[in-house]
Enzyme design. Structure first.
Site, PDB file in Angstrom:
ATOM      1  N   TYR A 145      11.085  -6.827   3.904  1.00 24.25           N
ATOM      2  CA  TYR A 145      11.327  -5.515   3.287  1.00 24.25           C
ATOM      3  C   TYR A 145      10.321  -4.534   3.864  1.00 24.25           C
ATOM      4  CZ  TYR A 145      11.628  -1.936  -0.409  1.00 24.25           C
ATOM      5  OH  TYR A 145      11.787  -0.765  -1.110  1.00 24.25           O
ATOM      6  N   ASP A 240       4.312  -4.539  10.085  1.00 28.12           N
ATOM      7  CA  ASP A 240       4.312  -3.873   8.785  1.00 28.12           C
ATOM      8  C   ASP A 240       3.275  -4.597   7.921  1.00 28.12           C
ATOM      9  OD1 ASP A 240       6.828  -3.193   6.186  1.00 28.12           O
ATOM     10  OD2 ASP A 240       4.631  -3.069   6.229  1.00 28.12           O
ATOM     11  N   LYS A 268      -0.239   0.702   0.102  1.00 26.16           N
ATOM     12  CA  LYS A 268      -0.832  -0.055  -1.013  1.00 26.16           C
ATOM     13  C   LYS A 268      -2.362   0.068  -1.056  1.00 26.16           C
ATOM     14  CE  LYS A 268       3.149  -3.112  -1.126  1.00 26.16           C
ATOM     15  NZ  LYS A 268       3.812  -2.971  -2.437  1.00 26.16           N
TER      16      LYS A 268
HETATM   17  P1  KE4 Z   1       6.278   1.713  -0.690  1.00 22.23           P
HETATM   18  O1  KE4 Z   1       7.183   2.785  -0.151  1.00 22.23           O
HETATM   19  O2  KE4 Z   1       6.841   1.005  -1.906  1.00 22.23           O
HETATM   20  O3  KE4 Z   1       4.844   2.195  -0.884  1.00 22.23           O
HETATM   21  O4  KE4 Z   1       6.130   0.585   0.472  1.00 22.23           O
HETATM   22  C1  KE4 Z   1       7.294   0.008   1.018  1.00 22.23           C
HETATM   23  C2  KE4 Z   1       6.937  -1.331   1.608  1.00 22.23           C
HETATM   24  C3  KE4 Z   1       6.837  -1.450   2.983  1.00 22.23           C
HETATM   25  N1  KE4 Z   1       6.510  -2.624   3.563  1.00 22.23           N
HETATM   26  C4  KE4 Z   1       6.260  -3.729   2.811  1.00 22.23           C
HETATM   27  C5  KE4 Z   1       5.891  -5.008   3.501  1.00 22.23           C
HETATM   28  C6  KE4 Z   1       6.340  -3.661   1.389  1.00 22.23           C
HETATM   29  O5  KE4 Z   1       6.096  -4.774   0.661  1.00 22.23           O
HETATM   30  C7  KE4 Z   1       6.682  -2.447   0.777  1.00 22.23           C
HETATM   31  C8  KE4 Z   1       6.810  -2.308  -0.733  1.00 22.23           C
HETATM   32  N2  KE4 Z   1       6.651  -3.523  -1.482  1.00 22.23           N
HETATM   33  C9  KE4 Z   1       7.355  -3.565  -2.751  1.00 22.23           C
HETATM   34  C10 KE4 Z   1       7.135  -4.922  -3.405  1.00 22.23           C
HETATM   35  N3  KE4 Z   1       6.846  -6.007  -2.521  1.00 22.23           N
HETATM   36  C11 KE4 Z   1       6.921  -2.448  -3.631  1.00 22.23           C
HETATM   37  C12 KE4 Z   1       7.254  -2.643  -5.088  1.00 22.23           C
HETATM   38  C13 KE4 Z   1       8.437  -1.797  -5.489  1.00 22.23           C
HETATM   39  O6  KE4 Z   1       9.378  -1.614  -4.685  1.00 22.23           O
HETATM   40  O7  KE4 Z   1       8.388  -1.335  -6.646  1.00 22.23           O
END
Ligand code: KE4
Length: 432
Positions: A145, A240, A268
């Protein structure tokens, strides 16, 4: 037994104004069979909900809260910035300070652009890769993801996998046609795809250690293989590291595995709990980004004084000697304890971990090596375990396809409390 009277009331009201009552799907707890609990505050490794129940926190806001909640160094840094003004839309010294830290600490990053989320980071990185290589296609891996930008919603992990959302409604097939997704940990699949499509592929984007299908470890030599075959075919390699960055080591997965990607996406932890993300890499590539180059990317609050203050303060603590040994020591103790208890109560599950992040895959007896394996997990059994642990005051990810994180604030009593709760949860599973 916890009661959630206020949480239930807040959730009902939330559902009237917000789709699904939440501002990010995975928080809805749909896949673990309960309604979400509303959190009032966090302190160190604990969360306190609207009804006054307390929890040991292993979600850490999905990764950012690696120091735990309300770390005094972060609170004072953000408070100081707050009193000087929250946003100016003009350059500030903290942006330079944070950029310098990222360049110093992440081996492959020579120049970096700050943005407001991981999604903005990955979305911008692939636009840059397409602009730099003049190629259209992006290659990702099933179950990974990279945020919710259109190009990534193809066989994606995290909330997409958790909710079993088919395909990518709302994303035009022309976009989907330019995203190739193949199994992770499969060199032959990558070799075959690149032989067929290589000259059309701008970049391979990957979580070096996927955590959005649950934590899956790269096979020995796999990351080196990906780096080698992309270099040989003039395909940019994008790590990523939104989760792994500053999580599995100070320099992230690229330091841990000694692999040098062309671009890196961060999020994060570098926001320290405030909205923050970044993408960076070789200066020659980054110079293509406006205003130094023609590839456009912008953001009103990028490099925001509060987020940069929180990010700098967080990295300052993480730079202290012994940090990652401390994080890993508690994670190993917890993982070994969970595995011992699961064996004792004959609960079929596999715990996979690296440094301070882990996933216990329920219903599994063999290592989970890719998305297809992960999807064989017993999500119902995970849901039962999740609800039981929540009731006993342990806050886990409300999805089988996410990671659990230890924070620097986690104390040994909290770890022992967690293992006692797990023993009761496993014994309930055995007798159910
Ligand atoms: P954000 O746009 O949510 O800050 O980041 C996206 C993203 C990009 N790359 C990786 C590897 C990620 O894990 C994420 C976001 N992670 C999720 C949970 N694993 C965020 C939690 C959510 O969607 O509420």
């Amino acid at each position: 037994m916890h009661h959630h009277i206020l949480s239930n009331r807040f959730f009902k009201e939330a559902e009237e104004y917000i789709p699904g009552g939440v501002n990010s799907p995975v928080r809805a707890c749909k896949s673990v069979g309960c309604d979400p609990v509303f959190i009032e505050k966090g302190e160190e490794c604990y969360l306190y909900d609207a009804d006054g129940n307390s929890y040991v926190d292993y979600v850490c806001s999905w990764g950012p809260m690696i120091l735990g909640h309300c770390h005094p160094h972060v609170v004072s840094a953000v408070s100081e910035a707050l009193l000087q003004g929250t946003s100016f839309g003009a350059p500030t010294w903290r942006e330079v300070e944070l950029a310098k830290k990222i360049v110093d600490l992440v081996p492959s990053i020579e120049k970096v652009r700050l943005v407001n989320s991981g999604t903005e980071a990955t979305m911008s990185a692939i636009r840059l890769a397409r602009g730099f290589t003049k190629r259209k296609k992006i290659l990702k891996f099933d179950g990974c993801y990279h945020g919710h930008a259109d190009s990534f919603l193809v066989k994606a992990g995290s909330g997409v996998a958790t909710l079993g959302i088919p395909g990518s409604p709302g994303v035009p097939e022309e976009i989907v046609a330019n995203t190739i997704s193949i199994p992770f940990n499969d060199p032959e699949a990558l070799q075959g795809t690149i032989e067929k499509e290589g000259e059309n592929i701008a970049a391979v984007i990957m979580e070096p250690v996927p955590a959005n299908m649950g934590v899956v470890l790269p096979r020995k030599g796999y990351l080196e293989f990906v780096r080698d075959i992309t270099s040989k075919n003039d395909i940019l390699l994008i790590f990523d590291e939104v989760i792994t960055g500053f999580r599995i080591s100070l320099g992230g997965a690229q330091e841990y595995f000694d692999i040098s990607p062309d671009l890196t996406c961060l999020g994060k932890i570098i926001g320290g709990g405030l909205p923050g993300g970044a993408y960076g890499g070789k200066a020659q590539i980054m110079e293509e980004i406006a205003p130094s180059g023609p590839v456009y990317q912008a953001g009103t609050l990028s490099g925001n004084p509060l987020a940069t203050a929180a990010g700098i303060a967080t990295l300052e603590i993480l730079e202290r000697p012994g940090t990652y040994d401390n994080l890993r020591e508690k994670a190993d103790y917890l993982a070994q304890g969970l595995t011992k208890l699961a064996d004792r109560y004959e609960v079929p599950c596999v715990n996979q971990r690296i440094a301070s992040m882990m996933t216990t895959f329920f219903g599994q007896t063999e290592p989970v090596m890719n998305f297809q394996d992960a999807m064989k997990s017993d999500t119902k059994m995970y849901g039962k375990f999740y609800r039981n642990m929540l009731d006993q005051g342990v806050w886990l990810a409300p999805s089988q396809f996410e990671a659990a994180f230890t924070s620097l604030a986690l104390n040994w009593d909290a770890v022992d409390f967690t293992l006692e709760a797990a023993e009761s949860a496993f014994s309930r599973l055995k007798n159910s």
